[in-house]
Design an enzyme around this catalytic site. Sequence first.
Site: not given
Length: 328
Positions: A112, A252, A282
């Site tokens: 990520c 994030h 996500n």
Amino acid sequence: MKALVKGMGHALPERILDNKELEQMVDTSEKWIIERTGIRERRIIDESETTSDLAYRASLMAIENSGISIEELDLIIVATATPDMLFPATACFVQEKLGAWNAAAFDVSAGCTGFVYGITVAEKFLLSPEYKYVLVIGAEAISRIIDYNDPTTCVLFGDGAGAAVLGRGDSEAGIMATYLGTDGRGTKHLYLPGGGASQPASLETMEKGLHFLKMNGNEIFRFATKITVEVSEKIFAMTGIKAEDIDLFIPHQSNMRIIKTAMKWMKIPEEKTIVTVDQYGNMSAACLPVGLSLAVQEGRLKAGDLVLMVAFGAGLTYGGVLLRWGSD
Ligand code: UT7
């Protein structure tokens, strides 16, 4: 000389998977998902498409917004945890789709945190006179590695792509600082065990579901809340910028509770924070560029604004980018 964002773009699949539909698929509840994650829905890539298709669409928008031509691209970097294939790099497929024949192309694998890693690599290339324009993409078809029978992971993730064209500028605007880190002791907390050299795909790996993402959610949660603040503080120490100077904070997007904790610790108000996790879940390496591209599209940024992006992910990797928005 500073590396500068010349144009942003994003691509999101049309298909929406909401919490009600997940309730029908797996042992979960809308209430649990919203309370524990803040996610309401996520996007799922069409069967006919793959990561490089989303990356391509996001790139076209970024290139158009940058005002440069495809021939001017010198380098394409794709950050992804869900490449089209183990090799060649997804960036090579994107190069072909764009017809960017003057660009070298490779992928960055940093989970990520991939977009932050990609931007940082691009910035270093832009110090060299041979590289004038670099396309950095965060793109994921994460639904392809999700077990939709596993409620602890399948409710969290979604597909998408965001892209940035970076060039050089001489003004105040541009990347002011980047910071990267890794703690390899955390590889065991978020990984895809099957299909690589350690456990090549076989009937056995399929039967054991080793081709699906595995995550130790609690460990990552603890790490995430701590590291988001630590990375931000590191960048503040590097630049002398303070949390209250930040105009747009793009953390994030894995869990609303992690985002809220970071905002609280750093005293960054909600109106200065981009939240996409509620709508898109996500999207791994795509979270930050999609967030930045949406902010630009919504007119949330003006010249001189300070943007802080911070991410963490498989590796465990972490990092941040501070940039001053504007053109040369
Ligand atoms: O970008 C990659 C990085 N990843 C992340 O940032 C993820 C970080 N971690 C998290 O966001 C959270 O840890 C999760 C959302 C994954 C889990 O939330 P949690 O509040 O930490 O829940 P938990 O794992 O402690 O589980 C609490 C309970 C358990 O039941 P028991 O043992 O208390 O009876 C789970 O089985 O919630 C249960 N549970 C669920 N229940 C309904 C776990 N997932 C679900 C679900 N629906 N989807």
